[in-house]
Design a protein around this motif. Structure first.
Motif, PDB file in Angstrom:
ATOM      1  N   GLY A 113       7.112   7.379  12.990  1.00  0.00           N
ATOM      2  CA  GLY A 113       6.365   8.626  13.004  1.00  0.00           C
ATOM      3  C   GLY A 113       6.297   9.308  11.654  1.00  0.00           C
ATOM      4  N   ARG A 114       7.115   8.875  10.709  1.00  0.00           N
ATOM      5  CA  ARG A 114       7.154   9.486   9.394  1.00  0.00           C
ATOM      6  C   ARG A 114       6.619   8.544   8.321  1.00  0.00           C
ATOM      7  NH1 ARG A 114      10.314   9.750   5.345  1.00  0.00           N
ATOM      8  NH2 ARG A 114      11.870   8.407   6.262  1.00  0.00           N
ATOM      9  N   ALA A 115       6.097   7.399   8.727  1.00  0.00           N
ATOM     10  CA  ALA A 115       5.597   6.439   7.744  1.00  0.00           C
ATOM     11  C   ALA A 115       4.509   7.087   6.905  1.00  0.00           C
ATOM     12  CB  ALA A 115       5.062   5.194   8.433  1.00  0.00           C
ATOM     13  N   ALA A 116       4.617   6.945   5.592  1.00  0.00           N
ATOM     14  CA  ALA A 116       3.694   7.617   4.690  1.00  0.00           C
ATOM     15  C   ALA A 116       2.327   6.949   4.711  1.00  0.00           C
ATOM     16  CB  ALA A 116       4.252   7.612   3.268  1.00  0.00           C
ATOM     17  N   ALA A 117       1.318   7.744   4.524  1.00  0.00           N
ATOM     18  CA  ALA A 117      -0.034   7.216   4.445  1.00  0.00           C
ATOM     19  C   ALA A 117      -0.245   6.537   3.106  1.00  0.00           C
ATOM     20  CB  ALA A 117      -1.040   8.348   4.615  1.00  0.00           C
ATOM     21  N   GLU A 118      -1.198   5.629   3.085  1.00  0.00           N
ATOM     22  CA  GLU A 118      -1.566   4.993   1.831  1.00  0.00           C
ATOM     23  C   GLU A 118      -2.008   6.072   0.843  1.00  0.00           C
ATOM     24  OE1 GLU A 118      -4.805   1.714   0.152  1.00  0.00           O
ATOM     25  OE2 GLU A 118      -4.483   1.974   2.308  1.00  0.00           O
ATOM     26  N   ALA A 122       0.206   8.124  -0.709  1.00  0.00           N
ATOM     27  CA  ALA A 122       1.291   9.081  -0.898  1.00  0.00           C
ATOM     28  C   ALA A 122       2.246   8.558  -1.975  1.00  0.00           C
ATOM     29  CB  ALA A 122       2.044   9.293   0.403  1.00  0.00           C
ATOM     30  N   THR A 123       2.750   9.449  -2.814  1.00  0.00           N
ATOM     31  CA  THR A 123       3.711   9.029  -3.823  1.00  0.00           C
ATOM     32  C   THR A 123       5.086   8.835  -3.190  1.00  0.00           C
ATOM     33  OG1 THR A 123       4.437  11.266  -4.414  1.00  0.00           O
ATOM     34  CG2 THR A 123       2.467  10.395  -5.551  1.00  0.00           C
ATOM     35  N   LEU A 124       5.945   8.136  -3.927  1.00  0.00           N
ATOM     36  CA  LEU A 124       7.314   7.959  -3.437  1.00  0.00           C
ATOM     37  C   LEU A 124       8.024   9.299  -3.363  1.00  0.00           C
ATOM     38  CD1 LEU A 124       9.666   6.199  -2.558  1.00  0.00           C
ATOM     39  CD2 LEU A 124      10.150   5.724  -4.978  1.00  0.00           C
ATOM     40  N   ARG A 125       7.795  10.174  -4.323  1.00  0.00           N
ATOM     41  CA  ARG A 125       8.423  11.495  -4.281  1.00  0.00           C
ATOM     42  C   ARG A 125       8.013  12.255  -3.010  1.00  0.00           C
ATOM     43  NH1 ARG A 125      11.102  13.885  -8.200  1.00  0.00           N
ATOM     44  NH2 ARG A 125      11.447  12.668 -10.084  1.00  0.00           N
ATOM     45  N   ALA A 126       6.734  12.220  -2.690  1.00  0.00           N
ATOM     46  CA  ALA A 126       6.274  12.916  -1.491  1.00  0.00           C
ATOM     47  C   ALA A 126       6.927  12.333  -0.260  1.00  0.00           C
ATOM     48  CB  ALA A 126       4.755  12.832  -1.387  1.00  0.00           C
ATOM     49  N   ARG A 127       7.049  11.036  -0.214  1.00  0.00           N
ATOM     50  CA  ARG A 127       7.630  10.373   0.953  1.00  0.00           C
ATOM     51  C   ARG A 127       9.106  10.734   1.124  1.00  0.00           C
ATOM     52  NH1 ARG A 127       5.920   4.577   3.149  1.00  0.00           N
ATOM     53  NH2 ARG A 127       7.361   4.460   4.892  1.00  0.00           N
ATOM     54  N   LEU A 128       9.809  10.902   0.005  1.00  0.00           N
ATOM     55  CA  LEU A 128      11.239  11.204   0.053  1.00  0.00           C
ATOM     56  C   LEU A 128      11.527  12.697   0.152  1.00  0.00           C
ATOM     57  CD1 LEU A 128      12.511   8.724  -2.698  1.00  0.00           C
ATOM     58  CD2 LEU A 128      12.565   8.403  -0.220  1.00  0.00           C
ATOM     59  N   GLY A 129      10.480  13.512   0.126  1.00  0.00           N
ATOM     60  CA  GLY A 129      10.691  14.955   0.182  1.00  0.00           C
ATOM     61  C   GLY A 129      11.191  15.524  -1.129  1.00  0.00           C
ATOM     62  N   ASP A 177       0.795  -1.233   0.000  1.00  0.00           N
ATOM     63  CA  ASP A 177       0.000   0.000   0.000  1.00  0.00           C
ATOM     64  C   ASP A 177       0.825   1.279   0.000  1.00  0.00           C
ATOM     65  OD1 ASP A 177      -2.521  -1.390   0.245  1.00  0.00           O
ATOM     66  OD2 ASP A 177      -1.999  -1.747   2.349  1.00  0.00           O
ATOM     67  N   ARG A 178       1.994   1.265   0.639  1.00  0.00           N
ATOM     68  CA  ARG A 178       2.693   2.517   0.898  1.00  0.00           C
ATOM     69  C   ARG A 178       4.138   2.531   0.400  1.00  0.00           C
ATOM     70  NH1 ARG A 178       0.434   0.609   5.300  1.00  0.00           N
ATOM     71  NH2 ARG A 178       2.434   0.083   6.267  1.00  0.00           N
ATOM     72  N   ILE A 179       4.827   1.431   0.479  1.00  0.00           N
ATOM     73  CA  ILE A 179       6.266   1.425   0.236  1.00  0.00           C
ATOM     74  C   ILE A 179       6.582   1.666  -1.239  1.00  0.00           C
ATOM     75  CG2 ILE A 179       6.459  -1.083  -0.157  1.00  0.00           C
ATOM     76  CD1 ILE A 179       9.045  -0.906   1.618  1.00  0.00           C
ATOM     77  N   GLY A 180       7.648   2.420  -1.493  1.00  0.00           N
ATOM     78  CA  GLY A 180       8.091   2.654  -2.860  1.00  0.00           C
ATOM     79  C   GLY A 180       8.796   1.439  -3.424  1.00  0.00           C
ATOM     80  N   LEU A 181       8.750   1.282  -4.743  1.00  0.00           N
ATOM     81  CA  LEU A 181       9.323   0.116  -5.426  1.00  0.00           C
ATOM     82  C   LEU A 181      10.278   0.608  -6.509  1.00  0.00           C
ATOM     83  CD1 LEU A 181       5.965  -1.833  -5.795  1.00  0.00           C
ATOM     84  CD2 LEU A 181       7.703  -2.151  -4.015  1.00  0.00           C
ATOM     85  N   ILE A 182      11.572   0.397  -6.280  1.00  0.00           N
ATOM     86  CA  ILE A 182      12.611   0.846  -7.206  1.00  0.00           C
ATOM     87  C   ILE A 182      13.127  -0.378  -7.956  1.00  0.00           C
ATOM     88  CG2 ILE A 182      14.856   1.961  -7.420  1.00  0.00           C
ATOM     89  CD1 ILE A 182      14.259   3.417  -4.776  1.00  0.00           C
ATOM     90  N   VAL A 183      13.014  -0.371  -9.279  1.00  0.00           N
ATOM     91  CA  VAL A 183      13.405  -1.537 -10.069  1.00  0.00           C
ATOM     92  C   VAL A 183      14.827  -1.393 -10.576  1.00  0.00           C
ATOM     93  CG1 VAL A 183      11.047  -2.120 -10.752  1.00  0.00           C
ATOM     94  CG2 VAL A 183      12.361  -0.556 -12.161  1.00  0.00           C
TER      95      VAL A 183
END
Length: 285
Positions: free
Chosen positions: A257-262, A264-271, A68-74
């Motif tokens: 405390g910083r875990a992204a909500a379902e 959220a994009t990977l860019r948003a999560r990484l700032g 749901d939340r984690i980014g996937l880098i191929v």
């Protein structure tokens, strides 16, 4: 203090039996639960030459449907892959994963092929304006003709007309990661291997001030000491432990405390900012 970025790295191969899809999913879900920002899905050969069971982009599509939340880098895409295919695969994955996709590009080379490949892919991701697809049944209009753009790139290594036949990705551009500081100016993330120090991180920031630099966490190392000593934005952690993936996850890093909500994009999560299209119209004064 802002919690560090955390990226896990797992491989679709092993020295014994290659992992099943269930094995990979357990590792990725454990990382997601622990608050990791992303995981690198690597189908490259292991040090002993063992090949992966799954191709990385196919694996990422399956993992996207089960997370749901984690980014996937191929990683990696074949070194001889054409830029159009790279752009189409990564854009498609970003749509499937609802903006959670990244691409680990190949290493730097003396003749600049990798850098040009990245820049051509970025240009192709901008083939359609964000609002090009209107789906207007009443007028029979699927997309606005003025919202699609040819690239017409002619470079040292590639001649690519475009446009891409996929809508602009949810993130604008999927996150681009590299492992070579020399490519920092073409990337969003630089994933540094073990042994890199604060000097390397400073070099990355000198080349590209907005890029995030992450250092590899060696087994048994103190993550807090590594972050403090290197000045890196975060850590890259091996999560290929075959029995209990949670054993490889660092503790007490404040990521919960910083875990992204379902959603959220990977860019948003990484700032990282969402890049505007090169064809975007200037805002009205």
């Amino acid at each position: 203090m802002t919690a560090p970025l955390l990226i896990g790295r797992t491989a679709a191969h092993s020295r014994t039996t290659p992992p099943t899809l269930g094995d990979v999913l357990r590792r990725v879900r454990a990382a997601e639960t622990a608050g990791f920002d992303a995981v690198v899905l690597d189908d490259g050969a292991a040090a002993d030459g063992t090949r992966a069971r799954f191709e990385a982009t196919t694996l990422a599509a399956a993992v996207a449907a089960a997370t749901d939340r984690i980014g996937l880098i191929v990683a990696p895409l074949p070194a001889d892959q054409a830029p159009y295919h790279v752009a189409r695969i990564t854009a498609s994955l970003d749509h499937l994963a609802r903006g959670r996709t990244g691409w680990l590009a190949g290493p730097a080379d003396a003749d600049g092929r990798t850098a040009e490949l990245i820049e051509v892919a970025r240009g192709l991701w901008d083939s359609f304006d964000d609002d090009a697809f209107v789906h207007d049944r009443a007028d029979g209009l699927y997309w606005r003709p003025d919202g699609i753009h040819r690239l017409d790139h002619k470079g040292r290594h590639f001649d690519v007309a475009g446009p891409l036949n996929v809508a602009r990705p949810p993130q604008g551009h999927p996150v681009v990661a590299v492992t070579d500081p020399a490519l920092a100016g073409h990337a969003d993330l630089v994933l540094l291997g073990a042994g890199h120090d604060a000097g390397t991180v400073r070099d990355v920031r000198r080349r590209a001030p907005g890029v995030k630099a992450l250092c590899a966490l060696p087994p048994g190392a103190d993550p807090h000491a590594l972050l403090a000593g290197s000045g890196a934005d975060g850590l890259v952690v091996d999560i290929t432990a075959p029995d209990d993936p949670s054993l490889a996850l660092p503790r007490d890093l404040g990521v919960s405390g910083r875990a992204a909500a379902e959603g959220a994009t990977l860019r948003a999560r990484l700032g990282l900012a969402r890049p505007a299209s090169r064809h975007a119209r200037p805002a009205a004064a």
